[in-house]
Each structure stands twice: as structure tokens, then as C-alpha cells.
Write a protein that holds these residues in place. Structure first.
Motif, PDB file in Angstrom:
ATOM      1  N   GLU A 191      18.564 -23.053  -2.029  1.00 10.13           N
ATOM      2  CA  GLU A 191      18.852 -22.144  -0.918  1.00 10.13           C
ATOM      3  C   GLU A 191      19.584 -20.913  -1.426  1.00 10.13           C
ATOM      4  OE1 GLU A 191      21.200 -21.798   3.308  1.00 10.13           O
ATOM      5  OE2 GLU A 191      21.988 -22.988   1.659  1.00 10.13           O
ATOM      6  N   LEU A 192      20.570 -21.135  -2.351  1.00  9.51           N
ATOM      7  CA  LEU A 192      21.327 -20.007  -2.866  1.00  9.51           C
ATOM      8  C   LEU A 192      20.428 -19.003  -3.558  1.00  9.51           C
ATOM      9  CD1 LEU A 192      24.548 -21.767  -4.226  1.00  9.51           C
ATOM     10  CD2 LEU A 192      24.359 -20.237  -2.264  1.00  9.51           C
ATOM     11  N   SER A 193      19.453 -19.461  -4.355  1.00  9.19           N
ATOM     12  CA  SER A 193      18.580 -18.535  -5.075  1.00  9.19           C
ATOM     13  C   SER A 193      17.706 -17.752  -4.115  1.00  9.19           C
ATOM     14  CB  SER A 193      17.718 -19.302  -6.087  1.00  9.19           C
ATOM     15  OG  SER A 193      16.882 -20.237  -5.408  1.00  9.19           O
ATOM     16  N   GLU A 194      17.155 -18.432  -3.128  1.00  4.58           N
ATOM     17  CA  GLU A 194      16.306 -17.736  -2.163  1.00  4.58           C
ATOM     18  C   GLU A 194      17.134 -16.760  -1.321  1.00  4.58           C
ATOM     19  OE1 GLU A 194      13.219 -17.927  -2.333  1.00  4.58           O
ATOM     20  OE2 GLU A 194      12.916 -19.728  -3.532  1.00  4.58           O
ATOM     21  N   CYS A 195      18.296 -17.215  -0.863  1.00  3.23           N
ATOM     22  CA  CYS A 195      19.155 -16.329  -0.076  1.00  3.23           C
ATOM     23  C   CYS A 195      19.619 -15.140  -0.897  1.00  3.23           C
ATOM     24  CB  CYS A 195      20.376 -17.094   0.449  1.00  3.23           C
ATOM     25  SG  CYS A 195      20.054 -18.070   1.927  1.00  3.23           S
ATOM     26  N   THR A 196      19.932 -15.391  -2.161  1.00  3.66           N
ATOM     27  CA  THR A 196      20.397 -14.297  -3.018  1.00  3.66           C
ATOM     28  C   THR A 196      19.322 -13.226  -3.157  1.00  3.66           C
ATOM     29  OG1 THR A 196      21.880 -15.766  -4.242  1.00  3.66           O
ATOM     30  CG2 THR A 196      21.233 -13.707  -5.311  1.00  3.66           C
ATOM     31  N   GLU A 197      18.082 -13.641  -3.432  1.00  3.66           N
ATOM     32  CA  GLU A 197      17.003 -12.660  -3.570  1.00  3.66           C
ATOM     33  C   GLU A 197      16.765 -11.911  -2.262  1.00  3.66           C
ATOM     34  OE1 GLU A 197      12.265 -12.311  -4.779  1.00  3.66           O
ATOM     35  OE2 GLU A 197      13.331 -14.223  -4.999  1.00  3.66           O
ATOM     36  N   LEU A 198      16.792 -12.652  -1.140  1.00  2.00           N
ATOM     37  CA  LEU A 198      16.599 -12.017   0.162  1.00  2.00           C
ATOM     38  C   LEU A 198      17.663 -10.952   0.407  1.00  2.00           C
ATOM     39  CD1 LEU A 198      15.331 -11.845   3.008  1.00  2.00           C
ATOM     40  CD2 LEU A 198      16.800 -13.754   3.671  1.00  2.00           C
ATOM     41  N   ARG A 199      18.922 -11.286   0.155  1.00  2.00           N
ATOM     42  CA  ARG A 199      19.999 -10.329   0.423  1.00  2.00           C
ATOM     43  C   ARG A 199      19.987  -9.176  -0.569  1.00  2.00           C
ATOM     44  NH1 ARG A 199      22.430 -15.173   2.427  1.00  2.00           N
ATOM     45  NH2 ARG A 199      23.001 -14.811   4.616  1.00  2.00           N
ATOM     46  N   GLU A 200      19.597  -9.431  -1.794  1.00  3.72           N
ATOM     47  CA  GLU A 200      19.496  -8.328  -2.762  1.00  3.72           C
ATOM     48  C   GLU A 200      18.448  -7.313  -2.327  1.00  3.72           C
ATOM     49  OE1 GLU A 200      20.832 -10.612  -6.897  1.00  3.72           O
ATOM     50  OE2 GLU A 200      18.700 -10.199  -6.479  1.00  3.72           O
ATOM     51  N   ARG A 201      17.327  -7.796  -1.803  1.00  2.97           N
ATOM     52  CA  ARG A 201      16.284  -6.867  -1.361  1.00  2.97           C
ATOM     53  C   ARG A 201      16.723  -6.118  -0.106  1.00  2.97           C
ATOM     54  NH1 ARG A 201      10.442  -9.644  -2.204  1.00  2.97           N
ATOM     55  NH2 ARG A 201       9.852  -7.529  -1.630  1.00  2.97           N
ATOM     56  N   LEU A 202      17.434  -6.801   0.789  1.00  2.00           N
ATOM     57  CA  LEU A 202      17.957  -6.108   1.969  1.00  2.00           C
ATOM     58  C   LEU A 202      18.995  -5.064   1.569  1.00  2.00           C
ATOM     59  CD1 LEU A 202      18.407  -9.087   4.468  1.00  2.00           C
ATOM     60  CD2 LEU A 202      16.687  -7.275   4.584  1.00  2.00           C
ATOM     61  N   THR A 203      19.863  -5.401   0.614  1.00  2.00           N
ATOM     62  CA  THR A 203      20.893  -4.460   0.166  1.00  2.00           C
ATOM     63  C   THR A 203      20.259  -3.244  -0.500  1.00  2.00           C
ATOM     64  OG1 THR A 203      22.461  -6.284  -0.143  1.00  2.00           O
ATOM     65  CG2 THR A 203      22.950  -4.209  -1.255  1.00  2.00           C
ATOM     66  N   ASP A 204      19.245  -3.457  -1.316  1.00  2.00           N
ATOM     67  CA  ASP A 204      18.547  -2.327  -1.945  1.00  2.00           C
ATOM     68  C   ASP A 204      17.902  -1.430  -0.896  1.00  2.00           C
ATOM     69  OD1 ASP A 204      19.294  -3.288  -4.398  1.00  2.00           O
ATOM     70  OD2 ASP A 204      17.350  -4.222  -4.858  1.00  2.00           O
ATOM     71  N   GLY A 205      17.282  -2.059   0.117  1.00  2.00           N
ATOM     72  CA  GLY A 205      16.658  -1.272   1.178  1.00  2.00           C
ATOM     73  C   GLY A 205      17.675  -0.469   1.969  1.00  2.00           C
ATOM     74  N   LEU A 206      18.849  -1.048   2.186  1.00  2.00           N
ATOM     75  CA  LEU A 206      19.904  -0.334   2.908  1.00  2.00           C
ATOM     76  C   LEU A 206      20.378   0.877   2.110  1.00  2.00           C
ATOM     77  CD1 LEU A 206      21.777  -0.458   5.421  1.00  2.00           C
ATOM     78  CD2 LEU A 206      23.392  -1.738   4.012  1.00  2.00           C
ATOM     79  N   ALA A 207      20.502   0.701   0.798  1.00  2.00           N
ATOM     80  CA  ALA A 207      20.934   1.820  -0.041  1.00  2.00           C
ATOM     81  C   ALA A 207      19.897   2.943  -0.052  1.00  2.00           C
ATOM     82  CB  ALA A 207      21.193   1.326  -1.470  1.00  2.00           C
TER      83      ALA A 207
END
Length: 558
Positions: free
Chosen positions: A12-28
Motif C-alpha cells: 500500500e505504501l508503494s502504491e500510495c507513494t507513487e500516487l501522491r508523487e504524481r499528484l504533487t508533480d501535477g500540482l507544481a
């Protein structure tokens, strides 16, 4: 023994981490603050914050889809990541009670009123997605937040929000439970087969870390057969040490709260004794209107891109009934679009009257006569009218939607009061005879936009000439008729305004003579209008060509 949160697994941590990294990049890349992102997605600020938190569970599918749309990210890929994270994520030990994780709920399924729709895609045939406006916190939200925080610390709490229809009670509850969603809490909304039966059957199975959702609690507590038993079961749930923590949230209209709180007369049955005891000290009032602080916060969200709030503030900023407008707008539009042909014709006549300058209070006789030519001959709408069509149409339009709004409601014009010593005007507008009606603000605004380029049919002008009496209404329609090349109606409406005692109507007639090349006739009417205006209302608001220093109305040429 109370169960405790289970840490997230590695998958779960790996999937959540990738999901949040992509959301954070999109926000930037989008160069947005999270507050702005919340406004543009229609999600709550807490929901958006939790979606980016590395120590929180995976956000809901609805949240991911909304963020992907605004940040222009591939929603299908992000939803796959979210699904994998959710499937491998932890559940609380032994938590097999009713309900499901808060993050899996759609707020509309919990009876949060939709406030608008946004197309889910640009392609033809895209499904419209219901969205929520940005959330405006108010005083009662602090009390709700404290209750949720107490529950997070292991204490059972109950709050029932008391307020009239569409004052934001259910949305406030939804926002309050978002911090608990990040901690893995469940939410149970009993409703099947009926609310009362579901609550009574499954309350004993509610496990710790559960929100019990009792929206419109009269369906549970006011049930004549089971209400008292449900109140007793809720009391047990709140007070039993082995079932902590739980959070019980409900909503009630004031009339129900007053009914349950009332003490019976001596010697009469007490049908709500347990309900009264349960609610004592556990209710919270939600005001009908936004105060100035809340209005300022809403204006900030609107300025940052919240289109739903920006739209409703154009109508409701003066009276502050923001949530009522938001809740009622979609249903008002649906009622208009799906009303009977006769009712729709009446509404369109009212829309045209308001956008062309008629006052708020529209005579029933005017609307009924004006509506005739709005009916379609091709579809036999006019031929299918019954003798009581007008009565039926007005009754249909008077039925309220959320927020106590109706598409067209009967109203009363307030009498004008003057302080002692203020002289009565030389001309007193004639009041409309018979009932008068007011169109809902949202539908009026909708008509101004969608009907801007349309010219009303002949029945509209004839009804205005026959039934409207206020000179301002007649003058405004005379100008509108002139601008739409309905010159005969412009003349007759202006003449009727003059007959009602308004000299400004002569200026409209003079303009028509001037445009027709009759300079001599136009000048005579201008002078006549100026003379009459100087005696009755020497005001720049009433005379568009200005005033001389001595107050004499000037003419449009020397």
C-alpha cells in the motif's frame, strides 16, 4: 477490548507513494495552492490536504478523479494506483461492523445536496459530474471539529445539527469527518429497507471507530413504533466503554427538535422521553445565513476560481442565504426544463419581463396573458390547453425545492412609508390589481443569459399594455420594444406610461419622432416632457439629459 489502527502494508505504501508523487508533480506544474485546488475541484480543503499527506490512507476514487481532471493528469492510471493501494490497504482488526471506510463514500450518497455539475470530459456524450463548491467554515464547524477530535482521541460523541432546510447541515457533517477518514474510520448510513428498521437491526453491531450517520434524524427518532428504542440503543452505544470510540452525527429541522424537546402535559403520554434525554446537550444550531466573515471567505474562494460560489454570490450576497441558493439552483433548473409547456411558458414570460426592466412583482394576469404565444403550435401545446391551465401552471410553479425556493412564488409588495412632513409625489404609481408573483433569482439570472438575444412574442407586449400599471415598467418596456423594432408597441407602451402620470414617457415618444426625421415634432415633445418633469420630478435619475443649475431639465439639443 478496543481495536487499534493497523499500520499500512508495504504494497500500500508503494502504491500510495507513487500516487501522491504524481499528484504533487501535477500540482507544481499547475502552479496552484492547495486552497485554489480545492476551489477548482469542488472538494473540501481537508479532503485535498489529506490526499497529499504521506501518512494518510489512499484518497477516494472520487477525490482522485477530481484532482486528475483539474491537474490534467491521466485519471485512468491514477485510479489504477488508487485501486491497488486500497485493495492491499489495512483494515482495523476485527472491524466487521456495518458501514464502510469514509473515503469510499460519495458525499451525495449521504444526502449532501448537489450544487452544480461539471462535464467529466470534453468529448460528445460525456457524463456530467456533480461537484461541490469550496467549503466555507462557520461557527458551528468549530464545535463539530472539536467533537471529531474528541472521537479521534477515543471518546464517543454525538451531535445533532438543528437548522431549516438547506442551511448546510449535512455538508458540515461531511467536512467534519474528513480527518477521521485519514485515520481509517468507517461510516454507517442506515437506510435499507427503511431508515428506522436498518438502525434498529444493526446498531448493536456497530464497532469502534465508526461514524453513525443519521441525516434527517426524524426518520429514526420520530418513528412512532421504533423511535424510542433507537434512542435507547444510541444511548447504550455512546456510554458502553467497550464500544468506544464512535461519533454519531445527525440533522433535524427546528420543528422536529421542538417537538421532541416539549414536555407533555400532566396525565398525558410522553412519546419522546428517551429521545429528549438523548438530545439534551447534544444539539447544535446552524444559522440560516452567512455572517460577514463567512461571506468574505466565500468571496475569496470565488476570486480564486470557485465558479459555483462566484455564481451564487451574485444573487445571495445581500441576504446571505448562500447554502439555500446552492442547494436549490440545480433543482430549480430541472423544474424549469421539465415543467409542463404551460408552466414553462409562464416562466419564460417572467424571465423576459425581468430582463427587459419590469419590477420584481409580476401580476398574475400579465403572466397568464403573456404566456399564450410562448406555447408551440407545431407540438399542439396551445391546442391542448384546458380551461384551468393557468391555475394549474401557477400551482405547479409554486411548489418549493430545497432552501424553500419555488420557481415562481406569490408575494406581496411592501407599502412605501414616508416620514411625517414628506410630501406625497405628484404622481403615485398605480398598483397592480390581483395577485403578484416573483420568479426565483436563479431562474431570473438563467433567463438573462439564455434568452438575451430573443425577442418576446406579441402576447407579451399586448399583456404588458393591458395589465402593467407602473410607469417605470412601461417606460422600460417601451425602450425595449423600440430597440427591437416593435415600434407600435413602443409608442403605445410609452403613451400608457404618460397617461399614468410619467412625463419621461414623452421623451421616449420624442426619440421615436427624432429617429423618424420629425425634428419639429420631437422638439415639441421634448419641451413638453421637460416642462412636466420640472414640475413633478426634477431628478437626474428620472431625466437622462441632465439638469441646469437651477434644476430645470435640459434638452438633448439647444
Amino acid at each position: 477490548m478496543r481495536s487499534e489502527p493497523v499500520p499500512a502494508s508495504g504494497d500500500e505504501l508503494s502504491e500510495c507513494t507513487e500516487l501522491r508523487e504524481r499528484l504533487t508533480d501535477g500540482l507544481a506544474r499547475a502552479r496552484l495552492a492547495k486552497t485554489q485546488l480545492a476551489a477548482r475541484t469542488g472538494l473540501g480543503r481537508t479532503t485535498v490536504q489529506e490526499a497529499f499527506r504521506t501518512d494518510a490512507p489512499a484518497p477516494s476514487a472520487e477525490t482522485v478523479a477530481a484532482l486528475a481532471r483539474v491537474l490534467r493528469l491521466p485519471s485512468a492510471e491514477l485510479l489504477d494506483l488508487r485501486r491497488t493501494a486500497a485493495e492491499t490497504g489495512p483494515e482495523r482488526a476485527g472491524n466487521s461492523g456495518p458501514g464502510k471506510p469514509i473515503g469510499e463514500w460519495n458525499p451525495h450518497d449521504l444526502e449532501v445536496h448537489p450544487a452544480g455539475i461539471v462535464s467529466g470530459a470534453s468529448q460528445q456524450g460525456a457524463v456530467a459530474e456533480r461537484v461541490l463548491p469550496g467549503y466555507v467554515p462557520r461557527g458551528h464547524d468549530r464545535v463539530l471539529a472539536d467533537a471529531a477530535a474528541d472521537a479521534a482521541q477515543g471518546h464517543s460523541r454525538m451531535l445533532v445539527l438543528i437548522g431549516t432546510s438547506s442551511t448546510g447541515k449535512t455538508r458540515a457533517c461531511w467536512e467534519a469527518v474528513q480527518p477521521l477518514a485519514a485515520q481509517g474510520w468507517r461510516l454507517w448510513h442506515p437506510y435499507d429497507p427503511t431508515r428506522a428498521e436498518a438502525a434498529l437491526d444493526d446498531l448493536e453491531g456497530v464497532t469502534p471507530y465508526t461514524v453513525v450517520w443519521l441525516n434527517e434524524a426524524q426518520h429514526y427518532l420520530g418513528n412512532p413504533q421504533t423511535g424510542e428504542r433507537i434512542a435507547a440503543a444510541l444511548h447504550t452505544l455512546l456510554t458502553h466503554p467497550d464500544r468506544r470510540p464512535v461519533l454519531i452525527l445527525g440533522t433535524l429541522w427546528p420543528e422536529y427538535a421542538n417537538q421532541y424537546a416539549a414536555l407533555p402535559h400532566t396525565g398525558t403520554p410522553d412519546p419522546h422521553s428517551r429521545v429528549r434525554e438523548l438530545l439534551a446537550g447534544r444539539t447544535l444550531t446552524v444559522p440560516d445565513t452567512f455572517d460577514q466573515e463567512a461571506l468574505h471567505y466565500a468571496a475569496t474562494l470565488a476570486h480564486n476560481g470557485d465558479r459555483l460560489l462566484a455564481d451564487t454570490l451574485t444573487r445571495a450576497h445581500t441576504h446571505g442565504r448562500i447554502t439555500q441558493d446552492l442547494a436549490g439552483a440545480p433543482e430549480l433548473l430541472r423544474r424549469y426544463e421539465h415543467s409542463t409547456p404551460a408552466a414553462q411558458a409562464v416562466l419564460e414570460a417572467a424571465m423576459d419581463a425581468r430582463r427587459l426592466g419590469v419590477g420584481l412583482h409580476l401580476p398574475q394576469t400579465f403572466l397568464a396573458d403573456a404566456a399564450i404565444d410562448y406555447l408551440n403550435d407545431h407540438d399542439y401545446e396551445y391546442d391542448e390547453l384546458t380551461e384551468d391551465w393557468a391555475e394549474a401552471a401557477f400551482a405547479e410553479l409554486a411548489r418549493p425545492v430545497h432552501g424553500k425556493q419555488a420557481p415562481l412564488r406569490r408575494t406581496n409588495a411592501r407599502p412605501r412609508r414616508r416620514s411625517p412632513g414628506v410630501p406625497t409625489p405628484a404622481t403615485t404609481p398605480v398598483s397592480a390589481a390581483g395577485p403578484v408573483f416573483r420568479i426565483a433569482d436563479y431562474l431570473e439570472q438563467h433567463g438573462r443569459g439564455t434568452r438575451r438575444a430573443l425577442c418576446p412574442p406579441s402576447s407579451f407586449w399586448a399583456a404588458a399594455h393591458a395589465h402593467l400599471a407602473h410607469p417605470d415598467d412601461l417606460n422600460n418596456l417601451a425602450n425595449a420594444a423600440k430597440n427591437r423594432s416593435r415600434l407600435q408597441w413602443a409608442y403605445h407602451l410609452a403613451r400608457r406610461a404618460f397617461d399614468a402620470g410619467d412625463a419621461l414617457a414623452l421623451a421616449i415618444l420624442a426619440e421615436m419622432k427624432k429617429e423618424a426625421g420629425d425634428r419639429e415634432g420631437a422638439e415639441a415633445l421634448y419641451r413638453r416632457a421637460a416642462d412636466a418633469g420640472n414640475r413633478s420630478f426634477p431628478s437626474e435619475e428620472r431625466w437622462p439629459y441632465g439638469l441646469d443649475p437651477d434644476g430645470t431639465p435640459t434638452l438633448p439639443w439647444p
